[in-house]
Design an enzyme around this catalytic site. Structure first.
Site, PDB file in Angstrom:
ATOM      1  N   GLU A 153      -1.183 -37.985   3.047  1.00 30.42           N
ATOM      2  CA  GLU A 153      -2.525 -38.277   3.539  1.00 30.42           C
ATOM      3  C   GLU A 153      -3.065 -39.456   2.751  1.00 30.42           C
ATOM      4  OE1 GLU A 153      -5.416 -35.100   3.325  1.00 30.42           O
ATOM      5  OE2 GLU A 153      -6.836 -36.209   4.544  1.00 30.42           O
ATOM      6  N   GLY A 184      -6.943 -34.437  -6.402  1.00 27.28           N
ATOM      7  CA  GLY A 184      -6.906 -33.096  -6.966  1.00 27.28           C
ATOM      8  C   GLY A 184      -5.747 -32.284  -6.406  1.00 27.28           C
ATOM      9  N   ALA A 185      -5.660 -32.247  -5.085  1.00 28.30           N
ATOM     10  CA  ALA A 185      -4.628 -31.438  -4.456  1.00 28.30           C
ATOM     11  C   ALA A 185      -4.544 -31.787  -2.976  1.00 28.30           C
ATOM     12  CB  ALA A 185      -4.938 -29.954  -4.607  1.00 28.30           C
ATOM     13  N   HIS A 203      -9.730 -24.148  -1.435  1.00 31.18           N
ATOM     14  CA  HIS A 203      -9.959 -25.284  -0.530  1.00 31.18           C
ATOM     15  C   HIS A 203      -8.678 -25.651   0.222  1.00 31.18           C
ATOM     16  CE1 HIS A 203     -11.835 -29.216   0.607  1.00 31.18           C
ATOM     17  NE2 HIS A 203     -10.576 -29.611   0.581  1.00 31.18           N
ATOM     18  N   GLU A 204      -7.615 -25.866  -0.517  1.00 34.40           N
ATOM     19  CA  GLU A 204      -6.374 -26.299   0.139  1.00 34.40           C
ATOM     20  C   GLU A 204      -5.826 -25.189   1.037  1.00 34.40           C
ATOM     21  OE1 GLU A 204      -6.216 -29.317  -0.059  1.00 34.40           O
ATOM     22  OE2 GLU A 204      -7.240 -29.708  -1.952  1.00 34.40           O
ATOM     23  N   HIS A 223      -7.659 -25.106   4.344  1.00 34.81           N
ATOM     24  CA  HIS A 223      -7.276 -26.167   5.275  1.00 34.81           C
ATOM     25  C   HIS A 223      -6.211 -25.694   6.276  1.00 34.81           C
ATOM     26  CE1 HIS A 223      -9.376 -29.829   4.371  1.00 34.81           C
ATOM     27  NE2 HIS A 223      -8.916 -29.973   3.135  1.00 34.81           N
TER      28      HIS A 223
HETATM   29  N1  BES Z   1      -6.932 -33.596   1.856  1.00 32.90           N
HETATM   30  C1  BES Z   1      -7.429 -33.740   0.544  1.00 32.90           C
HETATM   31  C2  BES Z   1      -6.542 -34.520  -0.368  1.00 32.90           C
HETATM   32  C3  BES Z   1      -6.542 -36.000  -0.145  1.00 32.90           C
HETATM   33  C4  BES Z   1      -7.646 -36.728  -0.453  1.00 32.90           C
HETATM   34  C5  BES Z   1      -5.472 -36.661   0.309  1.00 32.90           C
HETATM   35  C6  BES Z   1      -7.622 -38.105  -0.272  1.00 32.90           C
HETATM   36  C7  BES Z   1      -5.462 -38.017   0.506  1.00 32.90           C
HETATM   37  C8  BES Z   1      -6.540 -38.755   0.197  1.00 32.90           C
HETATM   38  C9  BES Z   1      -7.645 -32.377  -0.125  1.00 32.90           C
HETATM   39  O1  BES Z   1      -7.842 -31.323   0.758  1.00 32.90           O
HETATM   40  C10 BES Z   1      -8.897 -32.493  -0.918  1.00 32.90           C
HETATM   41  O2  BES Z   1      -9.932 -32.614  -0.353  1.00 32.90           O
HETATM   42  N2  BES Z   1      -8.774 -32.478  -2.231  1.00 32.90           N
HETATM   43  C11 BES Z   1      -9.866 -32.689  -3.131  1.00 32.90           C
HETATM   44  C12 BES Z   1     -10.273 -31.433  -3.840  1.00 32.90           C
HETATM   45  C13 BES Z   1     -11.131 -30.539  -3.014  1.00 32.90           C
HETATM   46  C14 BES Z   1     -11.399 -29.240  -3.724  1.00 32.90           C
HETATM   47  C15 BES Z   1     -12.439 -31.151  -2.614  1.00 32.90           C
HETATM   48  C16 BES Z   1      -9.402 -33.692  -4.153  1.00 32.90           C
HETATM   49  O3  BES Z   1      -8.202 -33.936  -4.222  1.00 32.90           O
HETATM   50  O4  BES Z   1     -10.237 -34.246  -4.845  1.00 32.90           O
HETATM   51 ZN    ZN Z   2      -9.743 -31.153   1.578  1.00 31.49          ZN
END
Ligand code: BES
Ligand code: ZN
Length: 857
Positions: free
Chosen positions: A126, A258-259, A294-295, A298
């Site tokens: 992503e 983060g993830a 969170h993950e 999804h």
């Molecule tokens: N889908 C995102 C990860 C992501 C973010 C991939 C940007 C590519 C580009 C994931 O679900 C996400 O939102 N992660 C957050 C943490 C969350 C608890 C808000 C992150 O990685 O900061």
């Molecule tokens: Zn997310």
């Protein structure tokens, strides 16, 4: 302006993909510098698109070895962004594309696509990383079933879905659920798994595995527990079960974010998985719980129902943030979670919305999509859903969500689809509400009350400020949760949700006695409330408001008013009413210790700079620092006995537990110690705690106080801490952050410069870079040194990181977005650094877009 804006992608340009993908078969022959990827893709014409179109496949940094259609070699037209074949080369009813590409994961420092971390292969796709793996229509509305074969000597070789075969040197995976390419994942390495299982409500058994590097396996228990609680919660709160036989999480040390929610194979920054009491703080545990949830969430809101295009990002992110917030609120304390979320919203999203990077929750154009994973899309996106739920009520909210899952499972959707299920489930017209998705800027809500002859008149008005590209705004729907307090502090009337839909509206209520109105309870809308109140009225609310959020808010507002007044006038001393109100809260044993800790925490330097600017006054970082120190000292003096008592009585008995009750006690005790240390600059008490601490939470809070006060024992304590933890990456990150963020402004820059030369400053690792450089940028008085040396230091490092990791650089360049808050001298210094960055011809597209947007307004 805006070189970067050439090549912008626009929402209005959306067109369906001409070719759909039925199935994808990928074979990876892993090699650090020459991984071979063979892709067999079955294309079918998309009935929803215009017929007779050619084929475009995205692809970047790929070496094309061979390509064929239905077995016959073809020579596509290849550019640096992808390849194309004319319609004439394509059988109209569909065809099989086969291509071999070669990639170099060991040289991939961007951490996007297939890359290596500590010898392990790992992907991040992503938003657009899959195109760095093979040629593909890399867009979320193309959903396909994937089958993957991995060849390599690694013990563990993983991809999405279920394992369907393995042997010496190979493993095969099949994902039965059609998915967009951004959810693809592959991991290979000599990892160890921590295993468990979960039985779904309908009785299916799911194997759960957390994969980590050998040695980390005893730090997975909390993440696993959080995962099982998340699975249970989604069944209960949303009726959503997991849909594969296996759910895997992999922890990786080098990760931009983060993830990531890859189908069946979530990949996590190791700091959001690994925890033990001696290495992780209460805050770390809380973050792990929230991010695991969170993950996991999804899987339904993002994976089963995904986004049509990246402008719809809030469809999955806003909703999933809202869901994880509710989960954490349920697991812990709801009001405390709400206060923490609002603090974050104001610190990140209000800040963004008030500056040059402001954009709507659903943006309409972007240059680099990775720059739009923002606080606005995420956090304001979550607030919009919270308002929807409040307006329609919990029962109809759930019905609308049921309809959403039923109607759109397996689809790639838009915000229009989302709002339509609410309209259909509730009969409400959401046309005006939809403005929350298209209008940027934080609305100002102004309130006035008047009481005469048994009638209370409440006048509410709203104004949405201009933002880049949006000079004029229409009134929004603002739900205003309102309570009424009688003079004795009891509730004079039931609370209600008022709906402000006009620029100005008058509400009247029959009230025999003049009440004190409590507005925007629970922070019912993401707005800035402006209401003139006397300090006495605020003190009354602090003492009596039955809404805990507004009780906290009253204390916060009074502290902000006081601190800003003191910053503006050095002669002014701390308001007695504020000090005694805070001390009374501290001493009130009937209140949750976590709530008291929050109420006692004064607004940060950053929050005060933002408030100051919001109120039309330039922020002066040095004056703010001075005022805050004086105010904290006054509270420390006024509450000395109470703080000493709290510190003595709120020890946490027994073995460490990350659970909310114990964490709350530690938070309150640390807050008390913070005040005690204001009057104890030699840090005797903090030094004692540092020496005696048996968990990272206490150890780090004590160390932070020693560093903040520049106590004589600080240097030795830092050395002790380093010696003990030098082999632990995640703890050493904390050691860097703490010094960068907490060192007094007079010495901070020199320290971080020294630390940047430390052998452990592995700047290519995003966690380490953020720890030191990001930590310093979050030390406002030091970063905003009047001579500009703080800005220069950060800009130098961003320029160094940009060529190897544009995504993380661009994200961190946001530290300059607040330039307009400050006086002309600092403004010029910040802009000079931004211009210096913009002048670098090789600056990445990611960073250039951010820098030019910040400069552009
Ligand atoms: N889908 C995102 C990860 C992501 C973010 C991939 C940007 C590519 C580009 C994931 O679900 C996400 O939102 N992660 C957050 C943490 C969350 C608890 C808000 C992150 O990685 O900061
Ligand atoms: Zn997310």
């Amino acid at each position: 302006m805006r070189d970067a804006m050439h090549g912008a992608v626009r929402l209005t340009d959306y067109a369906p993909a001409p070719w759909n993908v039925e199935t994808v078969e990928l074979t990876f022959a892993l090699d650090p510098h020459a991984t071979r990827v063979t892709a067999r893709i079955r294309f079918r014409p998309n009935p929803a698109a215009a017929p007779g179109q050619g084929l475009w496949l995205d692809g970047e940094h790929l070496e094309l070895v061979s390509a064929s259609i239905d077995g016959a070699p073809v020579q596509p037209d290849v550019t640096t962004e992808g390849l194309s074949l004319p319609a004439a080369a394509l059988p109209a009813e569909g065809f099989t594309w086969e291509a071999v590409t070669e990639i170099d994961p060991a040289e991939n420092t961007s951490l996007d696509g297939l890359y290596m971390s500590n010898g392990m292969y790992c992907t991040q796709c992503e938003a657009q990383g899959f195109r760095k793996i093979t040629y593909y229509p890399d867009r979320p509305d193309v959903m396909a079933r994937f089958r993957v074969r991995i060849e390599g000597p690694q013990r563990v070789k993983l991809s999405n879905g279920n394992p369907v075969g393995a042997g010496e040197g190979w493993a095969e995976w099949e994902d039965p659920w059609p998915k967009p390419s951004y959810l693809f994942a592959l991991v290979a390495g000599d990892l160890i798994s921590h295993d468990d299982s979960f039985t779904t409500a309908s009785g299916r058994e799911v194997a759960l595995k957390i994969y980590v590097r050998p040695g980390d396996e005893d730090r997975c228990a909390y993440a696993m527990d959080a995962l099982k609680r998340s699975m249970e919660w989604d069944e209960r709160a949303y009726g959503r079960e997991y849909d594969l036989d296996l759910f895997m999480i992999v922890a990786v040390d080098d990760f931009n974010m983060g993830a990531m929610e890859n189908k069946g194979l979530n990949i996590f920054n190791s700091k959001y998985v690994l925890a033990s009491p001696d290495t992780a703080t209460d805050r770390d545990y809380e973050l792990i719980e929230g991010i695991i949830a969170h993950e996991y969430f999804h899987n339904w809101t993002g994976n089963r129902i995904t986004c049509r295009d990246w402008f719809q990002l809030c469809l999955k992110e806003g909703l999933t943030v809202f869901r994880d917030q509710c989960f954490s609120a349920d697991q812990r304390s709801e009001p405390v979670k709400r206060i923490a979320d609002v603090l974050m919203l104001r610190a990140r999203q209000f800040r963004e919305d008030a500056g040059p990077l402001a954009h709507p929750v659903r943006p309409t154009e972007y240059v680099e999509i990775n720059n739009f994973y923002t606080a606005t899309v995420y956090e304001k996106g979550a607030e919009v859903i919270r308002m929807l739920r409040l307006l329609v009520g919990d029962a109809l909210y759930r019905q609308a969500l049921d309809l959403y899952f039923e109607r759109h499972d397996g689809q790639a959707c838009t915000i229009e689809d989302w709002l339509k299920v609410f309209e259909d489930a509730t009969g409400r017209d959401l046309a005006q509400f939809a403005l929350w998705y298209s209008q940027a800027g934080t609305p100002r809500l102004r309130a006035r009350t008047d009481w005469a002859e048994g009638v209370l008149t409440l006048t509410l008005s709203q104004e949405v400020p201009p933002t880049p590209g949006q000079p004029q705004k229409a009134p929004m729907v603002i739900p205003v949760a309102t309570g009424f307090l009688a003079p004795d502090g009891s509730d004079a009337a039931p609370a209600q949700v008022l709906e402000l839909t006009q620029a100005e509206q008058v509400f009247t209520f029959e009230m025999p006695e003049q009440p004190v109105v409590s507005l925007l309870r629970g922070f019912s809308a993401p707005v800035i409330l402006e209401m003139a109140r006397s300090p006495q009225e605020r003190a009354f609310l602090i003492a009596h408001d039955s809404d805990p959020f507004n009780r906290w808010e009253a204390a916060r507002t009074l502290a902000t008013d006081t601190a800003l007044a003191m910053a503006a006038d050095p002669e002014l001393s701390a308001d007695e009413g504020l000090v005694s109100a805070l001390v009374a809260l501290a001493a009130d044993g009937s209140l949750d210790p976590a709530f008291r800790a929050l109420a006692l925490t004064l607004p940060s330097r950053e929050a005060l700079a933002q408030e100051s600017y919001q109120r039309g006054t330039q922020a002066d970082p040095d004056a703010i620092e001075r005022a805050l120190t004086e105010l904290a000292t006054a509270v420390a003096q006024g509450g000395a006995d109470v703080f000493a008592d709290l510190y003595a009585r709120y020890e946490t008995p027994g073995a460490y537990s990350p659970e909310a009750g114990d964490a709350a006690r530690r938070a309150l005790r640390a807050t008390a110690l913070g005040y005690i240390t204001r009057l104890d600059p030699r840090g005797i008490a903090a030094g004692t705690l540092f020496g005696a601490a048996t968990n990272m939470t206490e150890s780090l809070s004590a160390l932070g106080l020693l560093v903040r006060e520049d106590a004589p024992s600080a240097t030795a304590a830092l050395a002790t801490f380093y010696d003990r933890w030098q082999a632990d990456r995640l703890v050493i990150d904390k050691w860097f952050t703490l010094q960068a963020m907490t060192s007094p402004s007079g010495v901070a820059l020199e320290r971080v410069q020294q630390l940047a030369g430390h052998g452990d400053f592995e700047w290519k690792n995003p966690n380490r870079f953020r720890a030191l450089i990001g930590g310093f940028a979050a030390n406002p008085t030091a970063f905003h040194r009047a001579d500009g040396a703080g800005y220069r230091f950060v800009a130098d490092w961003l320029l160094k990181l940009d060529p190897i990791n544009p995504q993380t650089t661009a994200r961190m360049a946001g530290c300059f977005e607040t330039w307009a808050r400050y006086e002309p001298g600092r403004q010029a210094l910040i802009r000079a650094e931004l211009e210096r960055m913009a002048a670098v011809p090789t600056l990445s597209k990611n960073t250039r877009e951010i820098v030019e947007r910040i400069l552009g307004s």
